[in-house]
Write an enzyme that holds these catalytic residues in place. Structure first.
Site, PDB file in Angstrom:
ATOM      1  CG  ASN A 149      -1.816   1.162   1.337  1.00  0.00           C
ATOM      2  OD1 ASN A 149      -1.400   2.287   1.094  1.00  0.00           O
ATOM      3  ND2 ASN A 149      -3.056   0.920   1.700  1.00  0.00           N
ATOM      4  CG  ASP A 169      -3.086   4.695   0.760  1.00  0.00           C
ATOM      5  OD1 ASP A 169      -3.201   4.562  -0.473  1.00  0.00           O
ATOM      6  OD2 ASP A 169      -3.894   4.215   1.584  1.00  0.00           O
ATOM      7  CG  HIS A 170       0.961   6.477   4.669  1.00  0.00           C
ATOM      8  ND1 HIS A 170       0.033   7.467   4.916  1.00  0.00           N
ATOM      9  CD2 HIS A 170       0.456   5.346   5.231  1.00  0.00           C
ATOM     10  CE1 HIS A 170      -0.962   6.967   5.628  1.00  0.00           C
ATOM     11  NE2 HIS A 170      -0.732   5.682   5.818  1.00  0.00           N
ATOM     12  NE  ARG A 224       6.807  21.708   3.146  1.00  0.00           N
ATOM     13  CZ  ARG A 224       8.086  22.102   3.220  1.00  0.00           C
ATOM     14  NH1 ARG A 224       8.744  22.386   2.138  1.00  0.00           N
ATOM     15  NH2 ARG A 224       8.670  22.177   4.381  1.00  0.00           N
ATOM     16  CG  HIS A 243      -8.248   4.151   1.235  1.00  0.00           C
ATOM     17  ND1 HIS A 243      -8.390   4.085   2.600  1.00  0.00           N
ATOM     18  CD2 HIS A 243      -9.475   4.462   0.762  1.00  0.00           C
ATOM     19  CE1 HIS A 243      -9.645   4.329   2.937  1.00  0.00           C
ATOM     20  NE2 HIS A 243     -10.324   4.582   1.831  1.00  0.00           N
ATOM     21  NE  ARG A 259      -9.373   8.674   4.436  1.00  0.00           N
ATOM     22  CZ  ARG A 259      -9.679   7.904   5.484  1.00  0.00           C
ATOM     23  NH1 ARG A 259      -8.992   6.808   5.729  1.00  0.00           N
ATOM     24  NH2 ARG A 259     -10.653   8.238   6.293  1.00  0.00           N
ATOM     25  NE  ARG A 292      -7.376  11.401   5.852  1.00  0.00           N
ATOM     26  CZ  ARG A 292      -7.803  10.767   6.941  1.00  0.00           C
ATOM     27  NH1 ARG A 292      -7.004   9.934   7.566  1.00  0.00           N
ATOM     28  NH2 ARG A 292      -9.014  10.960   7.407  1.00  0.00           N
ATOM     29  CD  GLU A 339      -7.067  -0.148   1.192  1.00  0.00           C
ATOM     30  OE1 GLU A 339      -7.296   0.866   1.861  1.00  0.00           O
ATOM     31  OE2 GLU A 339      -6.180  -0.950   1.469  1.00  0.00           O
ATOM     32  CB  THR A 370      -9.386   1.888   7.376  1.00  0.00           C
ATOM     33  OG1 THR A 370      -8.966   2.618   6.233  1.00  0.00           O
ATOM     34  CG2 THR A 370     -10.793   1.385   7.161  1.00  0.00           C
ATOM     35  CD  GLU A 389      -7.215  -5.876   3.594  1.00  0.00           C
ATOM     36  OE1 GLU A 389      -7.511  -5.555   2.420  1.00  0.00           O
ATOM     37  OE2 GLU A 389      -6.385  -5.260   4.281  1.00  0.00           O
ATOM     38  CG  HIS A 438      -5.267  -1.512  10.178  1.00  0.00           C
ATOM     39  ND1 HIS A 438      -5.615  -0.323   9.575  1.00  0.00           N
ATOM     40  CD2 HIS A 438      -4.976  -1.203  11.462  1.00  0.00           C
ATOM     41  CE1 HIS A 438      -5.572   0.641  10.465  1.00  0.00           C
ATOM     42  NE2 HIS A 438      -5.179   0.143  11.621  1.00  0.00           N
ATOM     43  N   GLY A 439      -1.863  -2.258  10.169  1.00  0.00           N
ATOM     44  CA  GLY A 439      -0.941  -2.199  11.308  1.00  0.00           C
ATOM     45  C   GLY A 439       0.124  -3.282  11.305  1.00  0.00           C
ATOM     46  N   GLY A 454       1.182  -1.234   4.342  1.00  0.00           N
ATOM     47  CA  GLY A 454       1.514   0.088   3.832  1.00  0.00           C
ATOM     48  C   GLY A 454       2.477   0.866   4.688  1.00  0.00           C
TER      49      GLY A 454
HETATM   50  N1  PXP Z   1      -5.818  -2.839   4.376  1.00  0.00           N
HETATM   51  C1  PXP Z   1      -6.779  -1.879   4.390  1.00  0.00           C
HETATM   52  C2  PXP Z   1      -8.147  -2.238   3.945  1.00  0.00           C
HETATM   53  C3  PXP Z   1      -6.480  -0.569   4.808  1.00  0.00           C
HETATM   54  O1  PXP Z   1      -7.452   0.376   4.814  1.00  0.00           O
HETATM   55  C4  PXP Z   1      -5.160  -0.263   5.177  1.00  0.00           C
HETATM   56  C5  PXP Z   1      -4.825   1.127   5.620  1.00  0.00           C
HETATM   57  O2  PXP Z   1      -5.020   2.014   4.579  1.00  0.00           O
HETATM   58  C6  PXP Z   1      -4.187  -1.273   5.100  1.00  0.00           C
HETATM   59  C7  PXP Z   1      -4.557  -2.561   4.723  1.00  0.00           C
HETATM   60  C8  PXP Z   1      -2.759  -1.015   5.370  1.00  0.00           C
HETATM   61  O3  PXP Z   1      -2.551  -0.653   6.699  1.00  0.00           O
HETATM   62  P1  PXP Z   1      -1.120  -0.189   7.160  1.00  0.00           P
HETATM   63  O4  PXP Z   1      -0.819   1.097   6.449  1.00  0.00           O
HETATM   64  O5  PXP Z   1      -1.279  -0.024   8.622  1.00  0.00           O
HETATM   65  O6  PXP Z   1      -0.142  -1.255   6.769  1.00  0.00           O
END
Ligand code: PXP
Length: 240
Positions: A9, A11-12, A20, A45, A47, A51, A71, A102, A152, A190-191, A212
């Site tokens: 993932n 996203d970050h 910026r 994702h 959103r 963001r 996502e 999430t 998931e 997640h996490g 991610g």
């Molecule tokens: N799976 C889903 C459905 C999520 O929404 C996220 C967070 O965006 C992740 C996995 C990844 O989570 P993490 O960034 O904590 O690894």
């Protein structure tokens, strides 16, 4: 044992760029490096509040990456983008504006016409639909009733729980078995981090991990390629 896929993932990468509102770092470049390192898929994702990942990112990623997992919540504008870009996979997640990330799975305890319609339209667009849910038997049963091929499992209770407690891991193990027994493909995320991924990666029924924040964080010091390779080693060794 089913081989396990690692979806990265990114996203970050976009979070840093949006800090910026400039054009770097580029999520597409990060996606290409993750793929080159062996990632099986790229997850973003889009959103409702935009963001991090922007519409233009998804437009560029969709034709460029081998496997895109998009996502999305059930918001109409994001759904329209998903249906037009036809990602390989669409993971439906809940969204609350004030949340940092999430924070829980979808609530499937009530009739959900909007969710059903979102699933129908994504499937019509050719996407493989997965539902992001908490690892609870009743929620799994409800997901099965909705007719999706995959779920998931939200690993937050495990990832953020007290280290000495085995209960959240047992809950994930039971949920993964229950889902697989019903014929659902089981994903998790997640996490998850380099420190906590191995016990989850060891669960035989889990065929896809979505990770991610930890990988993008590690990439800041060792680079995206090395960060993905390190995670792949942990995940693959856990299956041996
Ligand atoms: N799976 C889903 C459905 C999520 O929404 C996220 C967070 O965006 C992740 C996995 C990844 O989570 P993490 O960034 O904590 O690894």
């Amino acid at each position: 044992m089913i081989p396990q896929r690692l979806y990265v993932n990114i996203d970050h990468v976009a979070t840093v760029r949006q800090a910026r509102r400039t054009d770097e770092p580029d999520p597409l470049e990060a996606a290409r490096l993750a793929e080159a390192a062996g990632a099986d898929g790229i997850t973003v994702h889009l959103r409702e509040d935009r963001r991090h990942i922007q519409d233009a990112d998804v437009e560029r990623l969709a034709p460029a990456v081998r496997v895109l997992n998009l996502e999305l919540a059930t918001s109409p504008d994001v759904l329209a983008i998903a249906c037009r870009l036809r990602p390989y996979q669409a993971t439906i997640v809940p969204e609350r504006r004030e949340e940092v990330t999430t924070e829980g799975g979808l609530d499937l305890s009530r009739p959900a016409p909007r969710l059903r319609e979102t699933i129908r339209r994504l499937e019509e667009a050719g996407a493989r639909v997965s539902l992001f849910i908490d690892p609870e038997p009743a929620t799994l049963d409800a997901a099965k009733d909705l007719g999706v091929p995959a779920v998931e499992l939200h690993t937050g209770r495990y990832a953020h729980g007290r280290r000495r407690s085995e209960a959240p891991l047992d809950e994930l193990r039971r949920a993964a078995r229950h889902a697989a027994d019903m014929g659902l493909a089981v994903h998790a995320g997640h996490g998850l981090t380099y420190r906590n991924v191995v016990p989850v990666a060891s669960i035989a029924e889990i065929e896809e991990l979505n990770i991610g924040h930890s990988i993008v964080s590690r990439a800041l010091t060792v680079g995206m390629r090395a960060a993905v390779e390190e995670m792949l080693h942990l995940v693959r060794d856990a299956r041996r």
